[in-house]
Design an enzyme around this catalytic site. Structure first.
Site, PDB file in Angstrom:
ATOM      1  N   TYR A  51     -47.024  37.551  24.464  1.00 44.08           N
ATOM      2  CA  TYR A  51     -46.116  36.499  24.469  1.00 44.08           C
ATOM      3  C   TYR A  51     -46.811  35.496  25.568  1.00 44.08           C
ATOM      4  O   TYR A  51     -46.011  34.730  25.981  1.00 44.08           O
ATOM      5  CB  TYR A  51     -44.733  36.743  24.708  1.00 44.08           C
ATOM      6  N   GLU A 128     -53.081  37.798  16.727  1.00 44.84           N
ATOM      7  CA  GLU A 128     -52.193  38.876  16.823  1.00 44.84           C
ATOM      8  C   GLU A 128     -52.451  40.313  16.122  1.00 44.84           C
ATOM      9  O   GLU A 128     -52.459  41.420  16.770  1.00 44.84           O
ATOM     10  CB  GLU A 128     -50.915  38.242  16.338  1.00 44.84           C
TER      11      GLU A 128
HETATM   12  P1  RTP Z   1     -41.510  35.088  16.853  1.00 38.73           P
HETATM   13  O1  RTP Z   1     -42.368  34.609  17.504  1.00 38.73           O
HETATM   14  O2  RTP Z   1     -40.749  36.307  17.462  1.00 38.73           O
HETATM   15  O3  RTP Z   1     -41.479  35.240  15.295  1.00 38.73           O
HETATM   16  O4  RTP Z   1     -40.185  33.901  16.409  1.00 38.73           O
HETATM   17  P2  RTP Z   1     -40.168  32.519  16.647  1.00 38.73           P
HETATM   18  O5  RTP Z   1     -41.508  31.836  16.303  1.00 38.73           O
HETATM   19  O6  RTP Z   1     -39.001  32.319  15.389  1.00 38.73           O
HETATM   20  O7  RTP Z   1     -39.758  32.085  18.009  1.00 38.73           O
HETATM   21  P3  RTP Z   1     -40.593  31.369  19.132  1.00 38.73           P
HETATM   22  O8  RTP Z   1     -40.134  30.269  19.489  1.00 38.73           O
HETATM   23  O9  RTP Z   1     -41.899  31.762  18.761  1.00 38.73           O
HETATM   24  O10 RTP Z   1     -39.982  32.392  20.384  1.00 38.73           O
HETATM   25  C1  RTP Z   1     -40.450  33.962  20.352  1.00 38.73           C
HETATM   26  C2  RTP Z   1     -39.223  34.965  20.551  1.00 38.73           C
HETATM   27  O11 RTP Z   1     -38.650  34.644  21.921  1.00 38.73           O
HETATM   28  C3  RTP Z   1     -37.256  34.899  21.684  1.00 38.73           C
HETATM   29  N1  RTP Z   1     -36.636  33.859  22.363  1.00 38.73           N
HETATM   30  N2  RTP Z   1     -35.412  33.906  23.143  1.00 38.73           N
HETATM   31  N3  RTP Z   1     -33.148  33.235  24.643  1.00 38.73           N
HETATM   32  C4  RTP Z   1     -33.822  32.296  23.980  1.00 38.73           C
HETATM   33  O12 RTP Z   1     -33.566  31.217  23.992  1.00 38.73           O
HETATM   34  C5  RTP Z   1     -34.936  32.577  23.146  1.00 38.73           C
HETATM   35  N4  RTP Z   1     -35.766  31.774  22.602  1.00 38.73           N
HETATM   36  C6  RTP Z   1     -36.697  32.543  21.572  1.00 38.73           C
HETATM   37  C7  RTP Z   1     -36.891  35.296  20.440  1.00 38.73           C
HETATM   38  O13 RTP Z   1     -37.001  36.742  20.238  1.00 38.73           O
HETATM   39  C8  RTP Z   1     -38.159  34.902  19.744  1.00 38.73           C
HETATM   40  O14 RTP Z   1     -38.359  35.341  18.584  1.00 38.73           O
END
Ligand code: RTP
Ligand code: MG
Length: 140
Positions: A51, A128
């Protein structure tokens, strides 16, 4: 269209609640094939590296801690348009905004503990996959 590969994680909130099978069923029903899969307990270093793109975000520490809290299932999925298809099956990051029938709408607990990860583009998918799998672990 040619077959594409993407990277997926079944996150700790889902493995804890024994939802692995239900999530894989949704991915398979959506046209994706599991070509590599393993259950691992991520180290802090592994999660921080994975991450790294989010390291300046306010939720970074919480996210790393969560991803190391319980085992996860890391997978490589293959199918037509697999990257976009997987994200469609997953639903929006925030389960409150996820479309009905998606994995996150059905299973996610919160925006952070949202059951699955999926690569967001061809470059990140390749990076990844390589981060967690060697070439001989991918069995198409
Ligand atoms: P992912 O990468 O996990 O597939 O999910 P995503 O693209 O939908 O979301 P991303 O913006 O890349 O964020 C990665 C992961 O970080 C956590 N998160 N927490 N507390 C918060 O506001 C927050 N925002 C994101 C989530 O686990 C997200 O999937
Ligand atoms: Mg993302």
């Amino acid at each position: 269209m040619a077959l594409e590969r993407t990277f997926s994680i079944i996150k700790p909130d889902a493995t804890r609640r024994n939802l692995t099978g239900k999530i894989i069923a949704k991915l398979e029903e959506g046209g994706l094939r599991v070509v590599a899969s393993k259950r691992i307990h991520m180290t802090k270093e592994q999660a921080e590296g994975f991450y790294a793109v989010h390291k300046e975000r306010p939720f970074f520490g919480e996210l790393v801690e969560f991803m190391c809290s319980e085992p996860v299932v890391v997978q490589v999925l293959e199918g037509e348009n697999a990257i976009a298809r997987n994200r469609e099956i997953m639903g929006a990051t925030n389960p409150a905004e996820a479309a009905a029938g998606t994995i996150r709408a059905e299973f996610a607990e919160s925006i952070g503990e949202n059951s699955v990860h999926g690569s967001d583009g061809p470059d990140t998918a390749a990076q990844e996959i390589e981060y967690f799998f060697s070439k001989d672990e991918l069995v198409g």
